[in-house]
Motif scaffolding. Structure first.
Motif, PDB file in Angstrom:
ATOM      1  N   PHE A  97       0.849  -1.194   0.000  1.00  0.00           N
ATOM      2  CA  PHE A  97       0.000   0.000   0.000  1.00  0.00           C
ATOM      3  C   PHE A  97       0.881   1.240   0.000  1.00  0.00           C
ATOM      4  N   PRO A  98       0.874   2.019  -1.090  1.00  0.00           N
ATOM      5  CA  PRO A  98       1.842   3.107  -1.243  1.00  0.00           C
ATOM      6  C   PRO A  98       1.698   4.202  -0.186  1.00  0.00           C
ATOM      7  N   HIS A  99       0.491   4.440   0.275  1.00  0.00           N
ATOM      8  CA  HIS A  99       0.323   5.573   1.194  1.00  0.00           C
ATOM      9  C   HIS A  99       0.410   5.174   2.662  1.00  0.00           C
ATOM     10  N   MET A 100       0.614   3.885   2.887  1.00  0.00           N
ATOM     11  CA  MET A 100       0.734   3.415   4.258  1.00  0.00           C
ATOM     12  C   MET A 100       2.222   3.377   4.602  1.00  0.00           C
ATOM     13  N   ASP A 101       2.568   3.578   5.862  1.00  0.00           N
ATOM     14  CA  ASP A 101       4.000   3.506   6.184  1.00  0.00           C
ATOM     15  C   ASP A 101       4.453   2.034   6.224  1.00  0.00           C
ATOM     16  N   ASN A 105       2.274  -1.447   6.548  1.00  0.00           N
ATOM     17  CA  ASN A 105       2.287  -2.454   5.489  1.00  0.00           C
ATOM     18  C   ASN A 105       2.645  -3.831   6.045  1.00  0.00           C
ATOM     19  N   ARG A 139       8.533   5.393   7.457  1.00  0.00           N
ATOM     20  CA  ARG A 139       8.614   5.915   6.097  1.00  0.00           C
ATOM     21  C   ARG A 139       7.416   5.449   5.271  1.00  0.00           C
ATOM     22  N   SER A 140       6.873   6.351   4.462  1.00  0.00           N
ATOM     23  CA  SER A 140       5.762   5.967   3.593  1.00  0.00           C
ATOM     24  C   SER A 140       6.287   5.047   2.488  1.00  0.00           C
ATOM     25  N   ASP A 142       5.645   4.734  -0.543  1.00  0.00           N
ATOM     26  CA  ASP A 142       5.960   5.312  -1.854  1.00  0.00           C
ATOM     27  C   ASP A 142       7.271   6.103  -1.854  1.00  0.00           C
ATOM     28  N   GLU A 143       7.919   6.184  -0.700  1.00  0.00           N
ATOM     29  CA  GLU A 143       9.248   6.810  -0.651  1.00  0.00           C
ATOM     30  C   GLU A 143      10.374   5.775  -0.641  1.00  0.00           C
ATOM     31  N   ARG A 149      10.843  -1.865  -1.452  1.00  0.00           N
ATOM     32  CA  ARG A 149       9.427  -2.244  -1.525  1.00  0.00           C
ATOM     33  C   ARG A 149       9.258  -3.747  -1.595  1.00  0.00           C
TER      34      ARG A 149
END
Ligand code: ADP
Ligand code: MG
Length: 245
Positions: A97-101, A105, A139-140, A142-143, A149
């Motif tokens: 999930f990109p917007h979850m830290d 996740n 950290r999120s 998507d960063e 990832r």
């Protein structure tokens, strides 16, 4: 063997007997039998479309076979739903999930685990350490880089402390440096007790890390042996390791 005995083991053998699955006229799996010992690291090679993903999905319970049976230890699992099989899986097209830290996740599948908040946090810390992302918890997603990832996707499976871990091309589409990172993590996992079943295109690395390997072609197992045996095999060298005859 009773369920209670299963719970006390850190890894389980996998027995696959005469598994077949077809889609229309296509045999994705044709009479596949495998015997995997508890704690073994197995690599599965095979060209695209040979049935590798179908085999993993069948072991995980997301695809039901037309024929054959699957055992974890003495217990038959062929009809058991995926969430009751107690295994970890990293899918070919992983998604986090990109917007979850990162912590969110990793903990995502643990909401119904019944662990206390303290215990869950301890497990998240442990898992972060395993994938070498200590300090990245807040950290999120998507960063993160592609490799980071993919390690988070792996961590999501690992936090469940599965007795069997299935990985479908975890290094697919990643840059060479990142592939090195992923294999470093896999090597560390091999020394753990979990039974690991890895599907990989990166044949050399995947056989170097494996106890044993299989080759699947048109839904059939055509070769098996120790990692070293397969690395030395002429056909493997020509087909998967880029050596000329
Ligand atoms: P691999 O992972 O080795 O690339 P797959 O297991 O994805 O191979 O596919 C094996 C064969 O089964 C292929 O011919 C593929 O097209 C077919 N197949 C896989 N899944 C399906 C499906 N859900 N519906 C129809 N055909 C499928
Ligand atoms: Mg596949």
């Amino acid at each position: 063997m009773s369920n209670t005995e299963h719970e006390n083991q850190k890894s389980l053998p996998i027995g696959i007997k005469n598994l077949s699955k077809s889609y229309g006229d296509v045999y994705a799996l044709e009479d596949v039998s495998l015997d995997i010992k508890a704690g073994e690291f197995i690599t599965l090679l095979g060209p695209s479309g040979s049935g590798k993903t179908t085999l993993l999905m069948t072991i995980a319970g997301f695809v039901s076979p037309d024929q054959g049976s699957i055992y974890f230890g003495q217990q038959e699992m062929t009809m058991t739903p995926p969430h009751m099989r107690g295994l970890g899986m990293v899918f070919q097209n992983y998604a986090i999930f990109p917007h979850m830290d990162v912590r969110g996740n990793i903990a995502f599948g643990m909401r119904k685990s019944g662990l206390s908040k303290t215990e869950l946090n301890r497990r998240i810390d442990e898992t972060l350490e395993l994938i070498k992302l200590q300090g990245y918890g807040k950290r999120s997603a998507d960063e993160l880089s592609g490799g980071q990832r993919q390690r988070v996707a792996l961590a999501r499976a690992l936090i469940k402390q599965p007795k069997v871990l299935l990985l479908d091309e975890p290094s697919l589409g990643l840059a060479p440096m990142v592939v090195t990172e992923i294999f470093r993590t896999l090597r560390a996992l091999r020394d753990d007790e979990t039974t690991i079943f890895l599907v990989e295109q990166n044949a050399r690395r995947a056989l170097q890390v494996a106890d044993r390997g299989y080759v699947l072609e048109r839904g059939q197992i055509t070769l098996e042996g120790t990692g070293q045996h397969l690395l030395d095999d002429e056909k493997i060298q020509q087909t998967y390791l880029g050596k000329r005859a």
